[in-house]
Design a protein around this motif. Structure first.
Motif, mmCIF file in Angstrom:
data_model
loop_
_atom_site.group_PDB
_atom_site.id
_atom_site.type_symbol
_atom_site.label_atom_id
_atom_site.label_comp_id
_atom_site.label_asym_id
_atom_site.label_seq_id
_atom_site.Cartn_x
_atom_site.Cartn_y
_atom_site.Cartn_z
ATOM 1 N N LEU A 106 0.801 -1.222 0.000
ATOM 2 C CA LEU A 106 0.000 0.000 0.000
ATOM 3 C C LEU A 106 0.836 1.277 0.000
ATOM 4 O O LEU A 106 0.686 2.134 -0.857
ATOM 5 N N SER A 107 1.710 1.417 0.975
ATOM 6 C CA SER A 107 2.450 2.669 1.123
ATOM 7 C C SER A 107 3.693 2.673 0.240
ATOM 8 O O SER A 107 4.194 1.618 -0.150
ATOM 9 N N PRO A 108 4.210 3.864 -0.083
ATOM 10 C CA PRO A 108 5.340 3.933 -1.010
ATOM 11 C C PRO A 108 6.606 3.242 -0.523
ATOM 12 O O PRO A 108 7.410 2.790 -1.340
ATOM 13 N N ASP A 109 6.797 3.142 0.809
ATOM 14 C CA ASP A 109 8.086 2.654 1.291
ATOM 15 C C ASP A 109 8.063 1.341 2.052
ATOM 16 O O ASP A 109 9.124 0.775 2.338
ATOM 17 N N ALA A 110 6.898 0.793 2.396
ATOM 18 C CA ALA A 110 6.868 -0.431 3.207
ATOM 19 C C ALA A 110 7.554 -1.594 2.500
ATOM 20 O O ALA A 110 8.286 -2.381 3.115
ATOM 21 N N ALA A 142 5.837 3.025 -6.136
ATOM 22 C CA ALA A 142 6.496 4.332 -6.067
ATOM 23 C C ALA A 142 7.880 4.210 -5.446
ATOM 24 O O ALA A 142 8.837 4.845 -5.910
ATOM 25 N N GLY A 143 8.004 3.400 -4.402
ATOM 26 C CA GLY A 143 9.305 3.214 -3.766
ATOM 27 C C GLY A 143 10.246 2.361 -4.586
ATOM 28 O O GLY A 143 11.472 2.481 -4.482
ATOM 29 N N LEU A 144 9.669 1.501 -5.409
ATOM 30 C CA LEU A 144 10.485 0.609 -6.228
ATOM 31 C C LEU A 144 10.978 1.292 -7.492
ATOM 32 O O LEU A 144 12.064 0.986 -8.000
ATOM 33 N N ALA A 145 10.204 2.234 -7.996
ATOM 34 C CA ALA A 145 10.523 2.879 -9.270
ATOM 35 C C ALA A 145 11.877 3.579 -9.212
ATOM 36 O O ALA A 145 12.202 4.269 -8.258
ATOM 37 N N GLY A 146 12.660 3.369 -10.269
ATOM 38 C CA GLY A 146 13.938 4.053 -10.404
ATOM 39 C C GLY A 146 15.073 3.436 -9.626
ATOM 40 O O GLY A 146 16.221 3.858 -9.769
#
Length: 348
Positions: A106-110, A142-146
């Motif tokens: 769910l969250s960008p960084d979990a 979002a956290g995985l991108a890039g």
């Protein structure tokens, strides 16, 4: 309706039965020697669970955090738990192993925080699979991108994953859910692979079901409060047609089925996987089964009856399964049932 035993009618209704005719698109799924599934995002984290030959657990001490109130200024931490799901899936054939990421939480960084705490290398994954477009399965992208190794990664998803959806409870305020953007994902370097029909990944070792045949009478989908935008109006979206599962055939054991939410219905999904592959044995079922809340409680007894008949060796109902269904499944299949917890690695 989830207390006691199912009635004879409910048992008969829940028993597996073949769909009519052969599969339109039969799949030759290459058997693997082993599959490891590490849940990187889960609704619960229990640091006191003990592992066995089927599962290894992560306890407190998976990481350290600054905490001035303690001598030394630091404290042990566990894993983050949230209403979401993500799993790292690694298959082994002989000495060769390959991995994919199934959902992203769910969250960008979990996802990335938990992966770091359990030592999971996300740079080595060969692709990403989205079970469906709900934000509790896609937020962690979002956290995985890039990140190193994620550029140009193929991402397999159903084209309906881009559907605008909202929750509109009776008498309450409607709330639109975050909707995935294909342009944004492509801009981050993900290679989008949209498929309604089954896909076979990792040299024929991993099956993504695509749209699931709905053959049971009792798995009726989402309640009327779950709605989709048609382009001109909001309408009840019961089917969540983009719901798909991941399937692996473990040599001499049977099928391992991994679900995100199981919106298509756990029994429908297993039947669909058996029909597509021609493999009758269900070795393990893991993931969300979406049996939580009053709307889904009538579905619990026939689901339990069907899964008891299928007799998997391992059953890990997680994420959105709900506590009533957990109790019923644990009582019906005590040897197979395994408690879910973030950071657990299931070895099959």
């Amino acid at each position: 309706m989830c207390e006691g035993h199912a009635s004879p009618a409910e048992v008969a209704q829940g028993l597996p039965r073949p769909a009519e005719g052969p599969a339109v698109d039969p799949i030759r799924l290459e058997p693997v020697d082993e599959i490891r599934i590490t849940t990187l995002v889960e609704n619960v984290f229990d640091a006191l669970l003990v592992g066995d030959e089927r599962v290894s657990r992560v306890g407190l001490g998976a990481g350290r955090a600054t905490a001035a109130q303690f001598l030394g200024g630091a404290a042990d931490v566990g894993l983050r738990a949230e209403h979401g799901f993500a799993a790292l899936v690694t298959v082994r054939r002989g000495t060769a192993t390959t991995s994919v990421l199934f959902d992203a939480g769910l969250s960008p960084d979990a996802l990335v925080v938990n992966a770091g705490r359990v030592g999971a290398d996300l740079t080595g994954i060969q692709g990403i699979v989205l079970s469906h477009g709900h934000p509790d399965h896609a937020g962690g992208l979002a956290g995985l991108a890039g990140r190193k190794g994620t550029r140009a990664l193929p991402m397999v998803l159903h084209p309906a994953a881009w559907t605008r959806r909202r929750l509109a409870p009776p008498g309450g305020e409607a709330r639109e859910l975050p909707t995935l953007s294909p342009r944004a994902l492509a801009g981050e370097g993900f290679e989008l692979v949209e498929r309604r029909v089954p896909s076979v990944l990792l040299d024929g070792a991993v099956l993504i079901t695509g749209e699931v045949d709905r053959t049971t009478e009792f798995e009726r989908g989402m309640p009327p409060a779950h709605q989709a935008w048609t382009g001109s109006a909001w309408e009840h979206d019961a089917a969540v047609v983009d719901d798909q599962a991941l399937v692996v055939h473990v040599k001499d054991k049977g099928l391992v089925v991994l679900t995100g939410c199981g919106h298509a219905g756990a029994v429908n999904i297993v039947r669909h996987a058996r029909r597509l592959t021609g493999v009758p044995e269900l070795y393990a079922l893991l993931g969300g089964l979406h049996l939580n809340g009053p709307y889904f409680e009538p579905v619990i007894p026939p689901t339990v009856a069907a899964l008891r008949e299928l007799a998997p060796a391992a059953l890990v109902p997680g994420h959105c399964t709900g506590w009533r269904a957990q109790h019923a499944l644990a009582a019906a299949l005590p040897e197979a049932w395994i408690a879910p917890s973030a950071g657990s690695t299931y070895v099959l």
